[in-house]
Design an enzyme around this catalytic site. Structure first.
Site, PDB file in Angstrom:
ATOM      1  N   GLU B  64     -32.894 -54.441   3.293  1.00 30.75           N
ATOM      2  CA  GLU B  64     -33.580 -53.361   4.022  1.00 30.75           C
ATOM      3  C   GLU B  64     -34.434 -52.494   3.108  1.00 30.75           C
ATOM      4  O   GLU B  64     -35.543 -52.106   3.471  1.00 30.75           O
ATOM      5  CB  GLU B  64     -32.571 -52.488   4.779  1.00 30.75           C
ATOM      6  CG  GLU B  64     -31.956 -53.166   6.001  1.00 30.75           C
ATOM      7  CD  GLU B  64     -30.776 -54.069   5.663  1.00 30.75           C
ATOM      8  OE1 GLU B  64     -30.390 -54.148   4.469  1.00 30.75           O
ATOM      9  OE2 GLU B  64     -30.232 -54.699   6.598  1.00 30.75           O
ATOM     10  N   HIS B 133     -22.822 -49.072  13.587  1.00 26.99           N
ATOM     11  CA  HIS B 133     -23.879 -49.721  14.374  1.00 26.99           C
ATOM     12  C   HIS B 133     -24.225 -48.904  15.611  1.00 26.99           C
ATOM     13  O   HIS B 133     -24.747 -49.439  16.580  1.00 26.99           O
ATOM     14  CB  HIS B 133     -23.432 -51.114  14.835  1.00 26.99           C
ATOM     15  CG  HIS B 133     -23.314 -52.130  13.752  1.00 26.99           C
ATOM     16  ND1 HIS B 133     -22.310 -52.105  12.821  1.00 26.99           N
ATOM     17  CD2 HIS B 133     -24.087 -53.213  13.441  1.00 26.99           C
ATOM     18  CE1 HIS B 133     -22.453 -53.143  11.996  1.00 26.99           C
ATOM     19  NE2 HIS B 133     -23.525 -53.827  12.345  1.00 26.99           N
TER      20      HIS B 133
END
Lengths: 341, 332
Positions: B64, B133
């Site tokens: 990322e 998440h």
């Protein structure tokens, strides 16, 4: 050495010279020498102005590393990009920046490259392909990969050069960037200027491999080690890596073994290294070494060498005066340039 | 003549915006984890890889920080990248590139560059994905000068805001609440934009101003329906953009209703509600207030797994009904 070379015909000498001496014209070599002087004099001037209270904040000097900056940039054009580091004055000048605007930025003036908003750690010159110094160790690595991806997607025949220090080779960004560049076979040249210390921590104490270039094997790219104080060695390695990138064969990792003879920044008291170690590297100063080599090879006369040095000194003096006389930004503009619209 | 309007899901609306932008502008390309043949973790990019090829719909390694940085580098050299974070929670791995590089580059360089990129940020709870998440971190990013942060609540706005983001010269983070992906709504065909920085008053009312975004807009509207039967009229403002924030719309509404409540999924303390409360407290609307301001935000905990706990961690319709009723203070 001089006598031996004089005994040979100049054709014989040239055939055995490093790539850089065969590909660069005498004029280009003189320009390279001048840039090395400009970097040295710029940084000595910066140091002096700091001591005299004319500048503010901190700075990171690359004195002793000039051959690496100038050698790597030798085969580049303005269409090629670089990302630089907190120790970025050398890269900036090597890529073609104007010392006037650099000094002005250093003094925080509106006429500086970043209109006084960036300072020493953020000098950039987008027109000559310098995407900027960076205050974050490893910050430029993925950005350089992005610039290379951009070139590939736009079908450009350019390369992206990524300067970073030995300290950055332990950042995650280094590993992510090298991996992506290799997987996508992008035209990037990763240039580690290993000056042996991340601030005070030596590579022996911080890095599990002996050479940063050893890490190239993990990313399936060539890892090349060069004497970073030898202009011709650095420039030749850069040429090979740039050629490879332009052939579409992907990235290369070059490790320039070098040394900063000044401390990390203004706060450095040199407690982590010895005077003897510093002195040994001062003796390997890349500038007189390059100068002597050019004279020895007949590319330059001693008188020309002196002219080049004097011209660089005059340019730096002029840059310094320009910066001193330039206006500061208007405090009312403090939030200008945050966004485009 | 207005473009024909169809019912599309929120995910389809985003897909359509991406396809329109990619057809119109060769600089636009997509990067992210599993956005190619997999179609994206939430099937947003779908078959775009087949339409535009793997060069422009680029699967990235699970990197990322690197991916976000590649987007920055591409953006400053003539491209318009869209980087999809598989979950916005993973942007924590890329904070360096988002906050230090993308947001600041233009300023640090004295205006010499723009950084035209889009980060797509699937966010929010309600899917049983637990603490790593399910977060709503949009306020973090909205705190950073140089970033623009939008958060659509409908398929219509998802398409229009994303197209605006794709044409904006600066970095824009588009927060997409995961519970909205399957929600359907009318979406015009073709190209249109929703201006970044403009809120929408999605329900007119006299008694209480409710400022919400994303899924909370729908919950606020549902609460408004319930309270309407009691004669309490909520005015619901869909924030749509967090940075820049549309202060004027909120101020004017509060001057009319004299009561303010914010509803948001992010953790209550130091969140969006604090900003909304403060902007009213600092404005001419302050003198109009007839009651203390109310913030209804996420609980002071990570998002839990157990479905009942998960619901308890973020405002639900009954919470909004109860809080708004109390705030209305018997006025009808």
């Amino acid at each position: 050495m001089d006598l031996m070379e004089k005994a040979m015909s100049s054709a014989e000498v040239r055939a055995n010279l490093p790539e850089a001496y065969r590909r660069l014209s005498p004029d280009q070599l003189k320009q390279a020498l001048k840039k090395m002087h400009l970097i040295r004099l710029f940084e000595e001037g910066a140091e002096d102005s700091y001591q005299r209270g004319l500048t503010y904040g901190t700075m990171h000097l690359s004195i002793g590393q000039e051959a690496s900056a100038v050698g790597i940039c030798a085969p580049l054009t303005d269409a090629d990009t670089i990302t630089s580091t907190h120790r970025g004055h050398g890269h900036c000048i090597a890529k073609g920046a104007d010392p006037k605007k650099m000094f002005a930025e250093f003094f925080g003036k509106e006429t500086g490259y970043c209109r006084g908003r960036g300072g020493s750690m953020h000098i950039a010159d987008v027109k000559t392909g310098n995407l900027g110094a960076n205050g974050i160790v490893g910050g430029g690595l993925p950005i350089a990969v992005g610039a290379a991806l951009s070139m590939k997607l736009q079908g450009k025949d350019s390369v992206s050069i990524c300067f970073f220090g030995d300290g950055a080779n332990n950042e995650g960004a280094f590993h992510e960037a090298l991996n992506m560049a290799s997987v996508w076979k992008l035209p990037v040249v990763f240039v580690c200027e290993n000056n042996q210390y991340g601030m005070s921590t030596s590579t022996e104490r911080s890095t599990a491999v002996k050479n940063v270039a050893d890490r190239a094997v993990a990313y399936s790219m060539p890892g090349v080690i060069v004497d970073g104080n030898d202009f011709a060695a650095v420039a030749s390695a850069s040429m090979a890596a740039v050629d490879r990138a332009k052939r579409g064969e992907g990235p290369t990792l070059i490790e320039c073994k070098t040394y900063r003879t000044r401390g990390h920044s203004r706060s450095d008291r040199n407690r982590y290294r010895t005077k003897e170690e510093i002195e040994a590297w001062v003796q390997r100063d890349p500038i007189p070494r390059f100068e002597q080599e050019l004279i020895g090879l007949g590319f330059l006369t001693a008188a020309e060498a002196e002219e080049i040095r004097a011209a660089a000194a005059a340019e730096i003096d002029e840059a310094y005066e320009f910066a001193k006389a330039s206006p500061s930004p208007d405090p009312a503009d403090v939030t200008r340039f945050v966004t485009t619209v | 003549m207005d473009a024909p309007v169809r019912e599309l899901s929120f995910a389809q609306a985003i897909y359509e915006a991406l396809a329109i932008a990619m057809e119109a502008d060769p600089r636009v390309f997509l990067m992210g984890e599993d956005i190619g043949v997999y179609g994206g973790a939430f099937q947003v990019t779908g078959d775009l890889v087949h339409r535009f090829g793997a060069e422009r719909v680029r699967d990235t390694p699970i990197s990322e920080l690197g991916g976000a940085g590649v987007a920055v580098g591409a953006a400053v050299t003539g491209m318009r990248p869209v980087y999809e974070f598989q979950f916005s929670d993973f942007a924590t791995l890329a904070m360096e590139q988002i906050v230090n590089q993308a947001a600041k580059m233009r300023y640090m360089l004295g205006g010499e560059v723009s950084v035209p990129l889009v980060f797509r940020m699937p966010c929010g709870s309600g899917t049983g994905a637990a603490a790593q998440h399910s977060q709503s971190l949009e306020a973090w990013f909205a705190h950073v000068p140089g970033l623009k942060v939008v958060e659509p609540s409908t398929p219509h706005d998802a398409k229009g805001l994303l197209l605006a983001a794709l044409e904006d010269p600066d970095p824009v983070l588009v927060f997409e609440h995961k519970l909205l992906y399957k929600m359907k709504g009318p979406v015009p065909q073709g190209h249109y934009t929703i201006p970044i920085g403009e809120a929408a008053t999605v329900r007119q009312g006299r008694h209480v101003t409710v400022v919400a975004s994303a899924i909370m807009v729908h919950r606020a509207l549902e609460a408004a329906e319930t309270l309407a039967q009691e004669g309490i009229e909520l005015e619901v403002i869909d924030l749509r953009s967090l940075r820049p924030i549309d202060s004027r719309t909120i101020i004017e509404s509060v001057k009319k209703t004299t009561r303010l409540m914010s509803v948001y999924e992010g953790v209550k303390t130091l969140g969006i509600g604090a900003e909304i409360s403060a902007l009213i407290a600092e404005s001419e609307a302050f003198g109009y207030l007839d009651a203390p301001i109310v913030r209804l935000g996420g609980a002071e905990c990570p998002i839990p797994y157990n479905p009942e706990l998960e619901k308890a961690a973020v405002p639900q319709v009954p919470d909004i009904v109860e809080a708004a009723r109390a705030l209305a203070g018997g006025r009808t």
